[in-house]
Each structure stands twice: as C-alpha cells, then as structure tokens.
Design a protein around this motif. Structure first.
Motif, PDB file in Angstrom:
ATOM      1  N   LEU A 153      13.561  13.421 -75.583  1.00  0.00           N
ATOM      2  CA  LEU A 153      12.823  12.348 -76.260  1.00  0.00           C
ATOM      3  C   LEU A 153      13.756  11.225 -76.684  1.00  0.00           C
ATOM      4  O   LEU A 153      13.313  10.166 -77.119  1.00  0.00           O
ATOM      5  CB  LEU A 153      12.076  12.887 -77.485  1.00  0.00           C
ATOM      6  CG  LEU A 153      11.013  13.932 -77.197  1.00  0.00           C
ATOM      7  CD1 LEU A 153      10.177  14.211 -78.444  1.00  0.00           C
ATOM      8  CD2 LEU A 153      10.097  13.522 -76.042  1.00  0.00           C
ATOM      9  N   HIS A 154      15.065  11.467 -76.594  1.00  0.00           N
ATOM     10  CA  HIS A 154      16.054  10.439 -76.985  1.00  0.00           C
ATOM     11  C   HIS A 154      16.861  10.120 -75.723  1.00  0.00           C
ATOM     12  O   HIS A 154      16.300   9.729 -74.705  1.00  0.00           O
ATOM     13  CB  HIS A 154      16.879  11.016 -78.138  1.00  0.00           C
ATOM     14  CG  HIS A 154      17.768  10.058 -78.874  1.00  0.00           C
ATOM     15  ND1 HIS A 154      17.720   8.699 -78.711  1.00  0.00           N
ATOM     16  CD2 HIS A 154      18.758  10.279 -79.798  1.00  0.00           C
ATOM     17  CE1 HIS A 154      18.628   8.128 -79.489  1.00  0.00           C
ATOM     18  NE2 HIS A 154      19.273   9.057 -80.158  1.00  0.00           N
ATOM     19  N   GLY A 155      18.168  10.271 -75.765  1.00  0.00           N
ATOM     20  CA  GLY A 155      19.004   9.859 -74.622  1.00  0.00           C
ATOM     21  C   GLY A 155      18.776  10.677 -73.358  1.00  0.00           C
ATOM     22  O   GLY A 155      19.012  10.194 -72.246  1.00  0.00           O
ATOM     23  N   PHE A 180       2.658  16.926 -70.275  1.00  0.00           N
ATOM     24  CA  PHE A 180       3.415  15.924 -69.507  1.00  0.00           C
ATOM     25  C   PHE A 180       3.310  14.539 -70.152  1.00  0.00           C
ATOM     26  O   PHE A 180       2.235  14.095 -70.534  1.00  0.00           O
ATOM     27  CB  PHE A 180       2.884  15.868 -68.068  1.00  0.00           C
ATOM     28  CG  PHE A 180       3.530  14.797 -67.224  1.00  0.00           C
ATOM     29  CD1 PHE A 180       4.803  14.970 -66.708  1.00  0.00           C
ATOM     30  CD2 PHE A 180       2.868  13.597 -66.975  1.00  0.00           C
ATOM     31  CE1 PHE A 180       5.409  13.972 -65.947  1.00  0.00           C
ATOM     32  CE2 PHE A 180       3.459  12.603 -66.212  1.00  0.00           C
ATOM     33  CZ  PHE A 180       4.734  12.786 -65.696  1.00  0.00           C
ATOM     34  N   ARG A 181       4.450  13.854 -70.267  1.00  0.00           N
ATOM     35  CA  ARG A 181       4.493  12.466 -70.728  1.00  0.00           C
ATOM     36  C   ARG A 181       5.172  11.626 -69.670  1.00  0.00           C
ATOM     37  O   ARG A 181       6.033  12.133 -68.947  1.00  0.00           O
ATOM     38  CB  ARG A 181       5.309  12.339 -72.019  1.00  0.00           C
ATOM     39  CG  ARG A 181       4.554  12.797 -73.225  1.00  0.00           C
ATOM     40  CD  ARG A 181       5.287  12.474 -74.518  1.00  0.00           C
ATOM     41  NE  ARG A 181       4.341  12.545 -75.631  1.00  0.00           N
ATOM     42  CZ  ARG A 181       4.513  12.010 -76.816  1.00  0.00           C
ATOM     43  NH1 ARG A 181       5.629  11.354 -77.078  1.00  0.00           N
ATOM     44  NH2 ARG A 181       3.603  12.112 -77.758  1.00  0.00           N
ATOM     45  N   LEU A 182       4.846  10.368 -69.612  1.00  0.00           N
ATOM     46  CA  LEU A 182       5.585   9.487 -68.699  1.00  0.00           C
ATOM     47  C   LEU A 182       6.948   9.252 -69.307  1.00  0.00           C
ATOM     48  O   LEU A 182       7.077   8.518 -70.293  1.00  0.00           O
ATOM     49  CB  LEU A 182       4.887   8.142 -68.560  1.00  0.00           C
ATOM     50  CG  LEU A 182       3.847   7.952 -67.480  1.00  0.00           C
ATOM     51  CD1 LEU A 182       3.623   6.478 -67.240  1.00  0.00           C
ATOM     52  CD2 LEU A 182       4.231   8.649 -66.185  1.00  0.00           C
ATOM     53  N   MET A 183       7.967   9.877 -68.756  1.00  0.00           N
ATOM     54  CA  MET A 183       9.307   9.720 -69.323  1.00  0.00           C
ATOM     55  C   MET A 183       9.778   8.286 -69.078  1.00  0.00           C
ATOM     56  O   MET A 183       9.492   7.696 -68.035  1.00  0.00           O
ATOM     57  CB  MET A 183      10.281  10.732 -68.714  1.00  0.00           C
ATOM     58  CG  MET A 183       9.903  12.174 -68.976  1.00  0.00           C
ATOM     59  SD  MET A 183       9.415  12.511 -70.694  1.00  0.00           S
ATOM     60  CE  MET A 183      10.986  12.468 -71.522  1.00  0.00           C
TER      61      MET A 183
HETATM   62  N1  CMC Z   1       3.483   9.183 -72.123  1.00  0.00           N
HETATM   63  C1  CMC Z   1       2.197   9.388 -72.518  1.00  0.00           C
HETATM   64  N2  CMC Z   1       1.770   9.206 -73.779  1.00  0.00           N
HETATM   65  C2  CMC Z   1       2.654   8.794 -74.684  1.00  0.00           C
HETATM   66  C3  CMC Z   1       4.005   8.561 -74.359  1.00  0.00           C
HETATM   67  C4  CMC Z   1       4.408   8.765 -73.021  1.00  0.00           C
HETATM   68  N3  CMC Z   1       5.676   8.548 -72.647  1.00  0.00           N
HETATM   69  N4  CMC Z   1       4.675   8.171 -75.454  1.00  0.00           N
HETATM   70  C5  CMC Z   1       3.774   8.158 -76.448  1.00  0.00           C
HETATM   71  N5  CMC Z   1       2.555   8.528 -75.994  1.00  0.00           N
HETATM   72  C6  CMC Z   1       1.301   8.573 -76.768  1.00  0.00           C
HETATM   73  C7  CMC Z   1       1.248   9.774 -77.691  1.00  0.00           C
HETATM   74  O1  CMC Z   1       0.637  10.882 -77.069  1.00  0.00           O
HETATM   75  C8  CMC Z   1       0.424   9.220 -78.829  1.00  0.00           C
HETATM   76  O2  CMC Z   1      -0.921   9.195 -78.424  1.00  0.00           O
HETATM   77  P1  CMC Z   1      -2.120   9.426 -79.523  1.00  0.00           P
HETATM   78  O3  CMC Z   1      -2.003   8.278 -80.480  1.00  0.00           O
HETATM   79  O4  CMC Z   1      -3.356   9.424 -78.724  1.00  0.00           O
HETATM   80  O5  CMC Z   1      -1.815  10.744 -80.168  1.00  0.00           O
HETATM   81  C9  CMC Z   1       0.881   7.764 -78.940  1.00  0.00           C
HETATM   82  O6  CMC Z   1       1.297   7.420 -77.617  1.00  0.00           O
HETATM   83  C10 CMC Z   1       2.028   7.539 -79.918  1.00  0.00           C
HETATM   84  O7  CMC Z   1       3.090   8.428 -79.555  1.00  0.00           O
HETATM   85  P2  CMC Z   1       4.063   9.123 -80.592  1.00  0.00           P
HETATM   86  O8  CMC Z   1       4.638  10.338 -79.940  1.00  0.00           O
HETATM   87  O9  CMC Z   1       3.366   9.290 -81.913  1.00  0.00           O
HETATM   88  O10 CMC Z   1       5.145   7.976 -80.755  1.00  0.00           O
HETATM   89  P3  CMC Z   1       6.588   8.177 -81.325  1.00  0.00           P
HETATM   90  O11 CMC Z   1       6.988   6.889 -81.882  1.00  0.00           O
HETATM   91  O12 CMC Z   1       6.645   9.365 -82.231  1.00  0.00           O
HETATM   92  O13 CMC Z   1       7.453   8.595 -80.026  1.00  0.00           O
HETATM   93  C11 CMC Z   1       8.787   8.453 -78.110  1.00  0.00           C
HETATM   94  C12 CMC Z   1       8.274   7.720 -79.341  1.00  0.00           C
HETATM   95  C13 CMC Z   1       9.882   7.625 -77.449  1.00  0.00           C
HETATM   96  C14 CMC Z   1       9.419   9.809 -78.543  1.00  0.00           C
HETATM   97  C15 CMC Z   1       7.612   8.696 -77.129  1.00  0.00           C
HETATM   98  O14 CMC Z   1       7.050   7.459 -76.733  1.00  0.00           O
HETATM   99  C16 CMC Z   1       8.023   9.510 -75.898  1.00  0.00           C
HETATM  100  O15 CMC Z   1       8.008  10.763 -75.959  1.00  0.00           O
HETATM  101  N6  CMC Z   1       8.424   8.846 -74.766  1.00  0.00           N
HETATM  102  C17 CMC Z   1       8.917   9.535 -73.590  1.00  0.00           C
HETATM  103  C18 CMC Z   1      10.380   9.930 -73.816  1.00  0.00           C
HETATM  104  C19 CMC Z   1      11.314   8.725 -73.719  1.00  0.00           C
HETATM  105  O16 CMC Z   1      11.223   7.936 -72.787  1.00  0.00           O
HETATM  106  N7  CMC Z   1      12.261   8.658 -74.674  1.00  0.00           N
HETATM  107  C20 CMC Z   1      13.295   7.613 -74.660  1.00  0.00           C
HETATM  108  C21 CMC Z   1      13.180   6.648 -75.783  1.00  0.00           C
HETATM  109  S1  CMC Z   1      14.238   5.218 -75.520  1.00  0.00           S
HETATM  110  C22 CMC Z   1      15.840   5.816 -75.638  1.00  0.00           C
HETATM  111  C23 CMC Z   1      16.231   6.050 -77.038  1.00  0.00           C
HETATM  112  O17 CMC Z   1      16.604   5.062 -77.703  1.00  0.00           O
HETATM  113  O18 CMC Z   1      16.166   7.205 -77.487  1.00  0.00           O
END
Ligand code: CMC
Length: 428
Positions: free
Chosen positions: A264-266, A300-303
């Motif tokens: 979820l981070h790096g 599954f999430r879109l990474m």
């Molecule tokens: N794919 C599908 N749905 C998503 C995704 C995703 N990648 N990210 C968030 N959502 C949905 C989530 O299910 C939720 O939906 P609902 O409101 O219906 O419950 C809504 O969007 C808000 O998500 P959240 O998990 O509450 O948001 P957050 O701020 O806690 O999480 C995040 C942020 C980065 C962890 C998340 O967007 C995620 O898991 N992304 C994929 C992993 C990723 O690419 N991480 C790298 C982040 S950038 C590098 C860094 O600086 O770390």
C-alpha cells in the motif's frame, strides 16, 4: 489576536487555538484537549491528524502541488542533481558550489562497506527479498558504528552518519541484488557520480565492460528526486516515531525501509508491474480487472491508483508518465506493459467509480515501467524507492530532533472486556 475555535461538550464551551501554516493550512491544536475535557480525538490511520509542524515538504492534494523547501517538484525533477536535492531537504537550502562539492566528496568517500558486513550479506538465502536485506543491513550499520548510539545530538556526528547512510545505501542495495542472483558484488568506484556508481555496482560483470548510459543515468536521477520526500507518509512517520524514542539514526531509517516495503506504500511499484503482467498473460481484457477492483467482495485493487492525499492528480505521476515515454523512446524499447498501463489509466479515468472517489494514477503507476526499461528487476523497485526516499527520512528525523519533539505515543479507546477475575487454569 490569534484565532481560536469553540468546542462545546455537555453544554460547556472550550476555546482551542488554531495553528496556521505558511501556505494557509489550518489546524486545531488539541494538545491540551484531554487535560481540559477528559476527551481524546479518534482518527484511525491519522487521516485527519497533523502529527507535527514541518518546514520540509509542502503538498496540496486538491491542487496537485508538491514542493521541497519551497521549490516546485517540476523544476527540481527537470534541472537538479539528486545529491543537490538531498542537501536541500536535509539542510534547508540549495548548496553553493563549494558546499555541494564538499558534500559530494564526503559521500563519495564513504561508499565502501566494511568487509565483515559483506560476509554478513553473503549469508542471506538467494531468494531473500532485497527490501528485507536492506532494512536489516541499514540497522546492522549501527553495530559497525556503535558511537552513533549516543551521538544523536552532536551536529558533526550526525553529519557523518548522514554521509554514511547516503553513501552506503546504494552499495547495500546493489549488493542485495547481486546476492539475489548469486553473482559476485561490485565495489563502489569514486570516478562515478552517485547514480552512475549505483548502476555500475548493479550491472557491471567480470565478463564484460559496462559504462552507464547517460539516458539511464538521467532517468534514475529524476526518479530519485521525485521520490525524495513526501511529508508525513507512512514511512516518514515511522522514522519520526522510532527516532522520537531516541533510537539511533540507522535504526530509525531501517524502520522506514520496513514501512515502505508494504504494497500500500512503496511496495506498490512492484505490485503494479506484477498486476500489469498478470493482466497481459490473462488476456481476458481490461474490464474484468476494472470490475474486480470495483467489487467490494473482491480484495483486488488497481495497484498504482489512489492516494491518501492526492484526490485530483499526483504531480509526480504526470512527470513520470512523460519520462516513461521519453526513456522507452530513447532506449528504443517497446514494452507491451506500458500500453496496458495507458489503456488501464484511460478506462479508469473515465469510470464513475474511480472518478467519484478521486482515484488517479500515483507515483508508482509508471515508475516501475521506467525501472524495467533501465534493466532493474521487479523485486528491486521498492529498493529504488528507498534510495530516493532516504534524504526525506533523514530530513524528517533531523527536524524532529531539532524541534525536541516528545516521544510519539498515541492514545486509544479501549473496547475490550471490562475488568474480570483470573480463574485457575484447571477450572476453565
Ligand atoms: N482500487 C480500487 N479501489 C480503491 C483503490 C484502488 N487502488 N484505492 C482506493 N479505493 C477505494 C476504496 O475501496 C474506498 O472505496 P469506498 O469509499 O467505496 O469504501 C475508497 O476508494 C477510498 O479508499 P481508502 O482505502 O479509504 O483510501 P486511503 O486513503 O485509505 O488509501 C491508498 C490510499 C493509496 C492506500 C489506496 O488508494 C490504495 O490501496 N491504492 C493502491 C495501492 C497503491 O498504489 N499505493 C501507493 C500509494 S503512492 C506511493 C506512496 O507514497 O506510498
């Protein structure tokens, strides 16, 4: 008169101070709330909690702004050298030529790693993930410099530790990789720049000559700059909280490496490429994966999509997308994974689920594609992120120490059993 807000609990009113930042960010100071009212605030995941004041990095998630010490990320990524950005983040200003040369020289002179440490690295199994090795190796450095345990507050000693960390991390990273493929390690070479030296340690082989390609060197420099800091993210907060116990800088940075590792981070940059490869091999079309990401019963999430603070776009992703095109063009590489990434982005950006939740490609969506083009193996992607983020972690730690911040210690709302009596084990 300074601004306050009023909080009313059980008909009793309390005045709470308002704190404003230099870019007009506003916070309610609740540090005395519990003492005054008996209440704490509850904010799981710290989604709305300012853990510190900080003068290092500014970002505005709504407007897609990111700057280090006031300099826009776009300018730094275009024009600066990564070590210049390290200096800027850690010491607060861009270095003069003299300061920069001295900084570079100090770092170049510390790239070598104690031979006992190399033996230690040799002992890892070849399948070991390089992030596991890196985290352990950074912490192990503290055992080679035991004086660092007591020297958190002497500027000179801290500077030396900073130089050692910046100098040795690329060596450790490249050695972790060489170890994973069972090849002999390459020693650092002082004739090279920071990025060239890393590439040489990664790719030079006894069997043939290797010269770092300037296109690859420039791309790496840009990527490291883009990752160099991101204010109070998971790993920076971890470094601060570990450091707040007065643990030494090596131990604090090692904890940052571990925090960064998660997908979820790096770790997302590795997860993105794995996801794109899976989509390619599956051949079932993009909609299958988009629907999976939208399905609440599917984990599954879109990474590479979504960000805690960017709900509009990630300015780093914009720069990286362009850089990915440039690098692939210049190196003459055709990567079908890049085409899938672009298609996926297009579909997701026009889908209501993603639009309504402010889910846009983040920094990790395209960085992996560049790393692939540079010849860096997937398991090393998060290590690359760690190399870039190191100056940010150091700057966050240094600021926390300079501000004399108290040990980090959140509170909780207890939801477990009420008090009950112990019963003898034979009677249960
Ligand atoms: N794919 C599908 N749905 C998503 C995704 C995703 N990648 N990210 C968030 N959502 C949905 C989530 O299910 C939720 O939906 P609902 O409101 O219906 O419950 C809504 O969007 C808000 O998500 P959240 O998990 O509450 O948001 P957050 O701020 O806690 O999480 C995040 C942020 C980065 C962890 C998340 O967007 C995620 O898991 N992304 C994929 C992993 C990723 O690419 N991480 C790298 C982040 S950038 C590098 C860094 O600086 O770390």
């Amino acid at each position: 008169m300074s601004k306050t807000v009023q909080l009313i609990i059980d008909n009793k009113s309390y005045e709470l101070p308002v704190v404003e930042g230099s870019e007009n960010e506003k916070a309610i100071d609740i540090s005395k709330l519990r003492a005054q009212t008996g209440y704490i605030t509850l904010d799981t995941g710290y989604k709305n909690t300012g853990a510190t004041k900080s003068g290092i990095t500014f970002l505005d998630g709504e407007k897609g702004i990111l700057s280090y010490r006031g300099y826009p990320i776009e300018q730094l990524a275009e024009k600066a050298d990564f070590l210049e950005v390290c200096y800027l983040l850690i010491y607060g200003d861009l270095p003069s030529t003299k300061e920069f040369n001295a900084f570079k020289e100090n770092i170049t002179n510390h790239t070598l790693i104690h031979e006992d440490m190399r033996i230690f690295l040799d002992a890892y199994p070849t399948k070991a993930h390089p992030m596991g090795i890196l985290s352990a190796a950074v912490c192990t450095l503290s055992t080679f410099y035991p004086e660092s345990q007591k020297q958190n507050r002497s500027d000179e000693a801290v500077d030396l530790t900073i130089q050692r960390l910046l100098a040795k991390l690329p060596t450790l990273a490249a050695w972790a990789y060489k170890n994973s493929i069972g090849h002999p390690v390459n020693y650092p070479k002082n004739k090279y720049s920071y990025c060239e030296n890393f590439l040489n340690m990664m790719f030079a082989m006894p069997a043939f000559d290797y010269e770092p390609d300037p296109v690859v060197v420039n791309a790496l420099n840009k990527l490291l700059i883009l990752h160099a800091d991101h204010e109070q993210n998971c790993s920076a907060s971890t470094v601060r909280i570990v450091g707040s116990s007065q643990a030494n800088l090596y131990a604090s940075i090692s904890s940052g490496v571990s925090a960064l590792w998660g997908p979820l981070h790096g770790g997302a940059n590795q997860a993105v490429i794995e996801m794109l490869e899976k989509i390619m091999v599956d051949g079932g079309g993009l909609m299958k994966w988009i629907n999976k990401a939208k399905d609440k019963d599917d984990s599954f999430r879109l990474m590479g999509f979504g960000h805690r603070v960017y709900k509009n776009f990630d300015p780093r992703a914009k720069i990286i997308k362009k850089a990915a095109d440039d690098v692939l063009n210049k190196l003459g590489i055709v990567d079908p994974v890049l085409d899938i990434a672009k298609e996926l982005e297009e579909v997701a950006l026009n889908d209501d689920y993603f639009k309504s939740r402010g889910l846009y490609p983040n920094v990790d969506f395209y960085s992996g594609i560049i790393y692939r083009a540079l010849g860096i193996p997937t398991e090393m992607f998060t290590v690359m992120f760690a190399m870039g983020r190191l100056p940010g972690w150091i700057a966050q730690w240094k600021e926390m120490m300079a501000d004399n911040q108290p040990i980090g210690r959140p509170r909780q709302i207890y939801t477990g059993s009420k008090e009950r009596d112990y019963s003898d084990i034979h009677k249960r």
